[in-house]
Design a protein around this motif. Structure first.
Motif, PDB file in Angstrom:
ATOM      1  N   ASN A  49      -5.412  -1.422 -11.192  1.00 39.50           N
ATOM      2  CA  ASN A  49      -5.913  -0.574 -12.296  1.00 39.50           C
ATOM      3  C   ASN A  49      -6.043  -1.377 -13.598  1.00 39.50           C
ATOM      4  O   ASN A  49      -5.563  -0.984 -14.649  1.00 39.50           O
ATOM      5  CB  ASN A  49      -4.981   0.619 -12.519  1.00 39.50           C
ATOM      6  CG  ASN A  49      -4.792   1.427 -11.247  1.00 39.50           C
ATOM      7  OD1 ASN A  49      -5.691   1.460 -10.388  1.00 39.50           O
ATOM      8  ND2 ASN A  49      -3.635   2.047 -11.100  1.00 39.50           N
ATOM      9  N   GLN A  50      -6.691  -2.527 -13.473  1.00 38.36           N
ATOM     10  CA  GLN A  50      -6.962  -3.394 -14.628  1.00 38.36           C
ATOM     11  C   GLN A  50      -5.701  -3.948 -15.284  1.00 38.36           C
ATOM     12  O   GLN A  50      -5.707  -4.294 -16.464  1.00 38.36           O
ATOM     13  CB  GLN A  50      -7.880  -2.694 -15.641  1.00 38.36           C
ATOM     14  CG  GLN A  50      -9.173  -2.219 -14.963  1.00 38.36           C
ATOM     15  CD  GLN A  50     -10.304  -1.942 -15.928  1.00 38.36           C
ATOM     16  OE1 GLN A  50     -10.192  -2.170 -17.117  1.00 38.36           O
ATOM     17  NE2 GLN A  50     -11.407  -1.450 -15.408  1.00 38.36           N
ATOM     18  N   GLN A  51      -4.641  -4.012 -14.513  1.00 37.79           N
ATOM     19  CA  GLN A  51      -3.433  -4.692 -14.993  1.00 37.79           C
ATOM     20  C   GLN A  51      -2.972  -5.684 -13.924  1.00 37.79           C
ATOM     21  O   GLN A  51      -3.299  -5.540 -12.746  1.00 37.79           O
ATOM     22  CB  GLN A  51      -2.320  -3.669 -15.250  1.00 37.79           C
ATOM     23  CG  GLN A  51      -2.574  -2.800 -16.475  1.00 37.79           C
ATOM     24  CD  GLN A  51      -1.405  -1.902 -16.776  1.00 37.79           C
ATOM     25  OE1 GLN A  51      -0.816  -1.327 -15.850  1.00 37.79           O
ATOM     26  NE2 GLN A  51      -1.066  -1.762 -18.049  1.00 37.79           N
ATOM     27  N   THR A  52      -2.211  -6.677 -14.379  1.00 37.75           N
ATOM     28  CA  THR A  52      -1.690  -7.680 -13.446  1.00 37.75           C
ATOM     29  C   THR A  52      -0.220  -7.383 -13.163  1.00 37.75           C
ATOM     30  O   THR A  52       0.555  -7.148 -14.096  1.00 37.75           O
ATOM     31  CB  THR A  52      -1.819  -9.094 -14.050  1.00 37.75           C
ATOM     32  OG1 THR A  52      -3.207  -9.361 -14.273  1.00 37.75           O
ATOM     33  CG2 THR A  52      -1.238 -10.147 -13.126  1.00 37.75           C
ATOM     34  N   ARG A  53       0.124  -7.370 -11.894  1.00 39.11           N
ATOM     35  CA  ARG A  53       1.527  -7.141 -11.527  1.00 39.11           C
ATOM     36  C   ARG A  53       1.985  -8.276 -10.611  1.00 39.11           C
ATOM     37  O   ARG A  53       1.234  -8.771  -9.767  1.00 39.11           O
ATOM     38  CB  ARG A  53       1.681  -5.806 -10.787  1.00 39.11           C
ATOM     39  CG  ARG A  53       1.203  -4.580 -11.549  1.00 39.11           C
ATOM     40  CD  ARG A  53       1.773  -3.294 -10.956  1.00 39.11           C
ATOM     41  NE  ARG A  53       3.163  -3.123 -11.304  1.00 39.11           N
ATOM     42  CZ  ARG A  53       3.581  -2.491 -12.411  1.00 39.11           C
ATOM     43  NH1 ARG A  53       2.715  -1.980 -13.281  1.00 39.11           N
ATOM     44  NH2 ARG A  53       4.869  -2.388 -12.664  1.00 39.11           N
ATOM     45  N   GLU A  54       3.233  -8.650 -10.808  1.00 38.39           N
ATOM     46  CA  GLU A  54       3.852  -9.658  -9.929  1.00 38.39           C
ATOM     47  C   GLU A  54       4.920  -8.984  -9.098  1.00 38.39           C
ATOM     48  O   GLU A  54       5.872  -8.436  -9.655  1.00 38.39           O
ATOM     49  CB  GLU A  54       4.541 -10.735 -10.754  1.00 38.39           C
ATOM     50  CG  GLU A  54       3.647 -11.726 -11.419  1.00 38.39           C
ATOM     51  CD  GLU A  54       4.497 -12.735 -12.198  1.00 38.39           C
ATOM     52  OE1 GLU A  54       4.705 -13.852 -11.689  1.00 38.39           O
ATOM     53  OE2 GLU A  54       4.952 -12.384 -13.303  1.00 38.39           O
TER      54      GLU A  54
ATOM     55  N   THR B  79      -5.569   6.128  -4.483  1.00 44.14           N
ATOM     56  CA  THR B  79      -5.278   6.516  -5.878  1.00 44.14           C
ATOM     57  C   THR B  79      -5.308   5.314  -6.821  1.00 44.14           C
ATOM     58  O   THR B  79      -5.278   5.469  -8.029  1.00 44.14           O
ATOM     59  CB  THR B  79      -3.883   7.174  -5.993  1.00 44.14           C
ATOM     60  OG1 THR B  79      -2.935   6.340  -5.324  1.00 44.14           O
ATOM     61  CG2 THR B  79      -3.875   8.562  -5.406  1.00 44.14           C
ATOM     62  N   HIS B  80      -5.348   4.104  -6.256  1.00 47.50           N
ATOM     63  CA  HIS B  80      -5.291   2.914  -7.113  1.00 47.50           C
ATOM     64  C   HIS B  80      -6.445   1.975  -6.823  1.00 47.50           C
ATOM     65  O   HIS B  80      -6.837   1.810  -5.665  1.00 47.50           O
ATOM     66  CB  HIS B  80      -3.974   2.147  -6.883  1.00 47.50           C
ATOM     67  CG  HIS B  80      -2.757   2.891  -7.310  1.00 47.50           C
ATOM     68  ND1 HIS B  80      -2.127   3.815  -6.500  1.00 47.50           N
ATOM     69  CD2 HIS B  80      -2.053   2.863  -8.465  1.00 47.50           C
ATOM     70  CE1 HIS B  80      -1.084   4.317  -7.129  1.00 47.50           C
ATOM     71  NE2 HIS B  80      -1.022   3.758  -8.325  1.00 47.50           N
ATOM     72  N   LYS B  81      -6.933   1.344  -7.883  1.00 45.30           N
ATOM     73  CA  LYS B  81      -7.897   0.248  -7.715  1.00 45.30           C
ATOM     74  C   LYS B  81      -7.045  -1.019  -7.578  1.00 45.30           C
ATOM     75  O   LYS B  81      -6.432  -1.482  -8.535  1.00 45.30           O
ATOM     76  CB  LYS B  81      -8.811   0.171  -8.931  1.00 45.30           C
ATOM     77  CG  LYS B  81      -9.970  -0.783  -8.768  1.00 45.30           C
ATOM     78  CD  LYS B  81     -10.978  -0.621  -9.889  1.00 45.30           C
ATOM     79  CE  LYS B  81     -12.103  -1.632  -9.776  1.00 45.30           C
ATOM     80  NZ  LYS B  81     -11.663  -3.022  -9.798  1.00 45.30           N
ATOM     81  N   LEU B  82      -7.016  -1.548  -6.374  1.00 51.63           N
ATOM     82  CA  LEU B  82      -6.019  -2.555  -6.029  1.00 51.63           C
ATOM     83  C   LEU B  82      -6.674  -3.800  -5.433  1.00 51.63           C
ATOM     84  O   LEU B  82      -7.535  -3.699  -4.564  1.00 51.63           O
ATOM     85  CB  LEU B  82      -5.072  -1.940  -4.982  1.00 51.63           C
ATOM     86  CG  LEU B  82      -4.001  -2.824  -4.368  1.00 51.63           C
ATOM     87  CD1 LEU B  82      -2.983  -3.233  -5.403  1.00 51.63           C
ATOM     88  CD2 LEU B  82      -3.322  -2.088  -3.219  1.00 51.63           C
ATOM     89  N   SER B  83      -6.236  -4.958  -5.916  1.00 48.07           N
ATOM     90  CA  SER B  83      -6.731  -6.208  -5.331  1.00 48.07           C
ATOM     91  C   SER B  83      -5.594  -7.216  -5.283  1.00 48.07           C
ATOM     92  O   SER B  83      -4.852  -7.375  -6.253  1.00 48.07           O
ATOM     93  CB  SER B  83      -7.903  -6.703  -6.182  1.00 48.07           C
ATOM     94  OG  SER B  83      -8.107  -8.056  -5.985  1.00 48.07           O
TER      95      SER B  83
ATOM     96  N   ASN C 264       0.820  -1.219   0.000  1.00 45.69           N
ATOM     97  CA  ASN C 264       0.000   0.000   0.000  1.00 45.69           C
ATOM     98  C   ASN C 264       0.861   1.279   0.000  1.00 45.69           C
ATOM     99  O   ASN C 264       0.401   2.330  -0.436  1.00 45.69           O
ATOM    100  CB  ASN C 264      -0.965   0.017   1.196  1.00 45.69           C
ATOM    101  CG  ASN C 264      -2.168  -0.889   0.937  1.00 45.69           C
ATOM    102  OD1 ASN C 264      -2.392  -1.305  -0.203  1.00 45.69           O
ATOM    103  ND2 ASN C 264      -2.925  -1.173   1.977  1.00 45.69           N
ATOM    104  N   GLN C 265       2.095   1.144   0.481  1.00 43.66           N
ATOM    105  CA  GLN C 265       3.004   2.289   0.379  1.00 43.66           C
ATOM    106  C   GLN C 265       3.305   2.611  -1.079  1.00 43.66           C
ATOM    107  O   GLN C 265       3.351   3.765  -1.483  1.00 43.66           O
ATOM    108  CB  GLN C 265       4.322   1.978   1.104  1.00 43.66           C
ATOM    109  CG  GLN C 265       4.389   2.636   2.463  1.00 43.66           C
ATOM    110  CD  GLN C 265       5.703   2.352   3.157  1.00 43.66           C
ATOM    111  OE1 GLN C 265       6.366   1.367   2.866  1.00 43.66           O
ATOM    112  NE2 GLN C 265       6.053   3.220   4.090  1.00 43.66           N
ATOM    113  N   SER C 266       3.531   1.556  -1.890  1.00 42.22           N
ATOM    114  CA  SER C 266       3.789   1.768  -3.318  1.00 42.22           C
ATOM    115  C   SER C 266       2.521   2.165  -4.058  1.00 42.22           C
ATOM    116  O   SER C 266       2.544   2.992  -4.969  1.00 42.22           O
ATOM    117  CB  SER C 266       4.337   0.493  -3.965  1.00 42.22           C
ATOM    118  OG  SER C 266       5.519   0.097  -3.342  1.00 42.22           O
ATOM    119  N   TYR C 267       1.433   1.514  -3.675  1.00 46.41           N
ATOM    120  CA  TYR C 267       0.178   1.726  -4.409  1.00 46.41           C
ATOM    121  C   TYR C 267      -0.940   2.089  -3.431  1.00 46.41           C
ATOM    122  O   TYR C 267      -1.739   1.222  -3.059  1.00 46.41           O
ATOM    123  CB  TYR C 267      -0.193   0.454  -5.187  1.00 46.41           C
ATOM    124  CG  TYR C 267       0.859   0.038  -6.191  1.00 46.41           C
ATOM    125  CD1 TYR C 267       1.132   0.825  -7.311  1.00 46.41           C
ATOM    126  CD2 TYR C 267       1.584  -1.141  -6.009  1.00 46.41           C
ATOM    127  CE1 TYR C 267       2.107   0.436  -8.235  1.00 46.41           C
ATOM    128  CE2 TYR C 267       2.555  -1.533  -6.930  1.00 46.41           C
ATOM    129  CZ  TYR C 267       2.811  -0.740  -8.039  1.00 46.41           C
ATOM    130  OH  TYR C 267       3.760  -1.119  -8.940  1.00 46.41           O
TER     131      TYR C 267
END
Lengths: 666, 666
Positions: free
Chosen positions: B93-98, B52-56, B45-48
């Protein structure tokens, strides 16, 4: 390989009458009783007095009544049961005779000379005779001296020799000898390099060869007694929790077991061991017991060793037909062989004079709490968890075929499943070799170096079960449910394939010869005349287990004799005389009376009273862990109700009332 | 099909620090702890920042250290353990991150955008969102009205939809709805004829079809609660005997289980469920623990349904990759799910906000007393009977995939065997049809009429185990032991044939792709650098169980995605990134990151650190007994020491001290 000693109990004539008087009205499928064996003896001796005849009882067992006769009696059990009869196979003055002895009218009602190939099961006396001949054979004694070992420490066993195309065969047994001298393990110090064949009719050694002196495997490490173990010890274990006293969980009414929704009859036969008959299951919905299995037993057990050299090629054993699985029975040890709460049953078979041999605690019956789950479901959203612990009833017998111990289990589950389980343990048959490390071996050794100078010889086990299923009645059909890949035809569907089922009803025996391969069909026995309320035929499905197939050439002599193992499954129309897949006279047989031959008639099996034959097979490449006693290797298969019930038959069970360990200080 | 509700426990920041302080020094393979999940949340959550972000958080699990790092720590466990790291898969934000998050230095050490095909496991929120969209969809409400049923009695579940060749795929789920109204069984009254697909990124219904009104199956007969059963009741049972208090039989030291001669580490992962690592067995002869299995878990579970019609063709589920087997975990019920003496363990996984979800009693560990025999031998002549009752330790978890319940067992035996068992129970996925009897059916129905208006749809289960064996060290080889029929060459021997073994060492991955057929080779993993004193390579053998193979066309989309089931066995060189046979991003995957693709590199596997992959498969043609809850169907396989020990490792055990039921009146 069979051990040669059994405790024989002598019954006086007084005992006969005493037992005859007190025994309750027998069930038509009850094993022969001690008094019945003596009665057989008395009746046969009247025809063939022993002072004028050389007489030996090779087999004495129940001549079971026709199925329809049994079923008609069952429909009115207060009526007179069918007459008790015994099937008797005699060796009389070097001829084989088959007799039917009627015990109610105390007379021989049929007496036929058998003039075909092969002989009946060998007796303890036959085996002892072969061993005695060997131990008195001059050249053998010279061989022992040549090896510098002590004759008093030698234990010999006899073994059947099979048939290898000879035009003429006599009753002969080979003799294999082992050294003890520092071990009680009778099978791990083979005296190699020697072939001994004894003619047990002419009473002489018919073949003797001493090819080579081979180092004896050491005694060290072969003992298996708890009292004699030396460091390092193996792990220690907790005992299983004991059952509360008196809680067996089932009812044993003479020979009929009732437990939960199951009921079945338990018998014992010298040739096949345990026989489970008339297994039926209570259908709570229909308020009645429904038939599942008329009769089941291990019809034959074929164990070919895979060493083709002079000393070993003959070792292709048919344990049921040549020795009798029942003759191998050993007493079971409470709490170790069968868990707490087990009930033990004694059995009897006939010695070669038809006197009864009693084996105490020969079979056990117990409830199994496996720790598995019978069924469960959690619905997290609705906060529901319903789970039922698994429970079953097991009938167990151990057949110790000399070195090997076969643990034979019949397990009945309340869900309607019947599991047939074989646990293989005991001692390997081994061969002495000069090697102490695999890097010394430059020839084929036909097995694994499992210890110094010791090859565990590769072999197979094929157990062919006779499964006379009567699914809700006699008239049944055998159905192959093929799972067929199909292409999707609807152009609006982007998926390309799926599988669907196609049912094929076997019309004749040749339609029902199955080798279970990569994607086998589902195999069912159904009653085509009975449907569930949704229109499915009531049935039971065979769930195969280990299905190794024979690797011997189909035209090789042992495999011709064991042609009944060529398929995993066969189905025949019920025929009372087709009891033993390997034939009636298996010792030195030529394969002319096997299941494979019978089914060449290609009889109709659709909507008939049918019998399924299933072979459990496994190849055994020994490993060091099998030395000196093998950890149990388990194989088996299952019969599973399939649209037999309208719904899950254990749905309406409640979780059992769990007990706590009593706190005696309270 | 996954249920959408879980109890979420909220941990405050205070709790984080509290737990961080008291937890002992973690084992490098320990599952992430509740405080670690919260720490991940805080770091990410510090990074994102969420404002400001839609995060899951789609997946949060242990990023396991390299094997060599773990092994080096194990050789000196008092040294500093490797840093704790988490693998985090985000939908941002509708992208996948690893991401790799290092918990020791409290920072993100790697953050990559994933731009390939497919998505990570769906979250509870994803599933609820799809259901909510359906329940608010006007046309769906109209369909419900048209059927005259009550919206408040409807239970819907979402399901992944696979991939069928589309060039572009979005995150979509299908929604299947059921009626309750008189039942608590959420899966047996399907509302047929409707297709609903929801786009959970765009948050809209992307496809809605109401094809036909199909009669609702009845509520009657679908309840499975003991409290609600009606006549006729099923059979009553005895409970299993209780263990004496305090007798679990094993030691649980944080996450390391020690029992008899075994020691292993137990962990839990949201994606694969139970993870058993570092299984090693004490060799009393060598006075040391010896490595057997570095890591094992169920890498993927593929369940294709075999109905190719509009409402069903998409139902080809990858339970691990699309949902997470661990996310399916349910609490176990003492004494019914696991027997007396069991020890229960809680587990935690991350919700989509990375807050920990606690599942109490999620795994159990218990001693099993099966009633079987560990080994025995009787020597009648020498009056010896030695017999040892069987005992083992079992680790169990139940994964309830909505309707189905998978009972997942790891069983360790003192003989060195490890058994992997799957019990399949729970509720079938069914389809509503107009029929109440098979005689009305004149079309393909793709399953069995298991109740009125109810088709149990045919389907398969394929469980692919990741088995990273390290037999006495890392460098291992995979050996196929072929059993070869041979002709007898010696003219003096009248027997024609025998079999012998030929060992073939797999050099590369393509040598190790095995379909287990009629006479399969024996399959072993050996250590080619270690020999027994008799010169055999130490090894473990795979003993296959049920080996059904896929029947879908090899070029069909679900089978391309599940190409890892095309062989029963594969062997790969160890590669930390190859964890999941179906790939990392399985939801809507295109099969470009599966075991089948990796092995195309045909890497060298001889005398390497290797991983074996074994698929347990079975075809399920439903039957009426499976309704409304299935009796457990068990399948599995075994790993068995083969020349691993010098001799039977349970030879030197003594029979346990048997207990009696306490007599409190004494």
């Amino acid at each position: 390989m069979a051990s040669t000693l059994k405790t024989i109990l002598f019954f006086s004539i007084f005992t006969v009458f005493f037992l005859s008087r007190v025994s309750p009205k027998p069930h038509p499928l009850d094993s022969l009783t001690p008094s019945e064996f003596l009665l057989v003896r008395a009746i046969v001796n009247q025809s063939y007095p022993t002072f004028t005849h050389k007489l030996s009882f090779q087999y004495v067992g129940l001549e079971e009544p026709d199925k329809q006769v049994v079923k008609s009696w069952l429909s009115e059990p207060s009526s007179q049961p069918p007459p008790r009869q015994a099937l008797v196979i005699l060796r009389l003055n070097q001829q084989t005779r088959e007799l039917i002895v009627d015990l109610s009218i105390r007379s021989v009602v049929s007496d036929k000379l058998y003039s075909g190939f092969g002989y009946s099961t060998v007796t303890t006396e036959d085996q002892e005779a072969a061993v005695d001949l060997a131990l008195k054979h001059g050249p053998f004694l010279a061989s022992i001296r040549r090896r510098g070992i002590n004759i008093s420490e030698i234990a010999c066993f006899s073994q059947t020799i099979g048939w290898y195309g000879q035009m003429k065969t006599n009753r002969q047994l080979q003799v294999k000898c082992y050294y003890l001298d520092g071990t009680v393990n009778s099978y791990l110090r083979p005296i190699g390099g020697i072939t001994i064949v004894a003619d047990i009719e002419q009473m002489k050694i018919s073949k003797y060869v001493d090819r080579a002196v081979i180092p004896l495997p050491k005694a060290e490490g072969t003992d298996y007694r708890a009292s004699m173990i030396t460091l390092p010890f193996g792990p220690h274990f907790n005992a299983a929790p004991p059952k509360p006293p008196g809680q067996t969980g089932f009812k044993l009414d003479v020979n009929v077991v009732s437990w939960a929704n199951w009921k079945f009859h338990l018998a014992f036969d010298a040739r096949v061991g345990p026989v489970i008959s008339l297994a039926s299951i209570y259908d709570a919905e229909k308020k009645t017991y429904r038939q599942v299995m008329y009769r089941s037993y291990i019809s034959e057990l074929f164990v070919p060793y895979q060493d083709p050299t002079e000393g070993w090629y003959r070792t292709t054993i048919f344990d049921s037909g040549e020795y009798g699985l029942g003759n191998y029975v050993v007493p079971l040890e409470p709490l170790n062989d069968c868990p707490s709460g087990a009930v033990f049953v004694d059995v009897y078979y006939a010695a070669s004079d038809s006197k009864p041999v009693q084996v105490p605690d020969a079979m056990c019956i117990f409830e199994r709490h496996s720790g598995d789950v019978m069924w469960r479901h959690s619905d997290v959203k609705r906060e529901i968890t319903e789970t039922r612990p698994d429970i079953s009833i097991v009938v167990r017998m151990v057949a110790t075929a000399g070195n090997y111990d076969y643990i034979l289990d019949w397990e009945f589950k309340p869900s309607g499943s019947i599991k047939f389980l074989i646990g293989l343990t005991g001692v390997l048959q081994v061969k002495a070799v000069p090697y102490t490390n695999t890097d010394q071996i430059e020839e084929e050794v036909y097995g694994t170096l499992v210890a110094g100078n010791t090859i565990g010889v590769s072999h197979d086990h094929f157990l062919t079960y006779h499964l006379d299923l009567d699914i809700d009645g006699d008239a049944n059909s055998f159905v192959k449910t093929h799972l067929i890949r199909k292409r999707v035809k609807d152009e609006n569907i982007p998926r390309k394939s799926y599988w669907n089922v196609e049912h094929e009803i076997a019309k004749t025996e040749s339609d029902a010869k199955i080798q279970i391969g990569l994607n086998p069909p589902e195999l069912l026995v159904v009653n085509p005349n009975k449907e569930t309320k949704f229109g499915n035929n009531v049935g039971y499905r065979l769930v195969p287990g280990s299905t190794a197939r024979p690797l011997l050439a189909i035209d090789d002599f042992p495999q011709i004799r064991a042609a009944f193992t060529n398929n995993n499954v066969w189905v025949t129309p019920y025929n009372k005389s087709e009891k033993w897949a390997g034939g009636r006279f298996v010792d030195r047989s030529r394969g002319d009376d096997t299941l494979a031959v019978w089914t060449k008639k290609n009889r109709r099996i659709k909507n008939k009273d049918i019998v399924m034959w299933y072979t459990v097979g496994f190849h055994h490449v020994p490993c060091q862990e099998d030395f000196p006693v093998m950890p149990t290797l388990s194989v088996g298969f299952e019969l599973k109700p399939t649209n037999f019930f309208e719904y899950n038959p254990v749905l309406k069970t409640v979780p059992p009332q769990h007990l706590s360990w009593p706190n005696c200080t309270k």
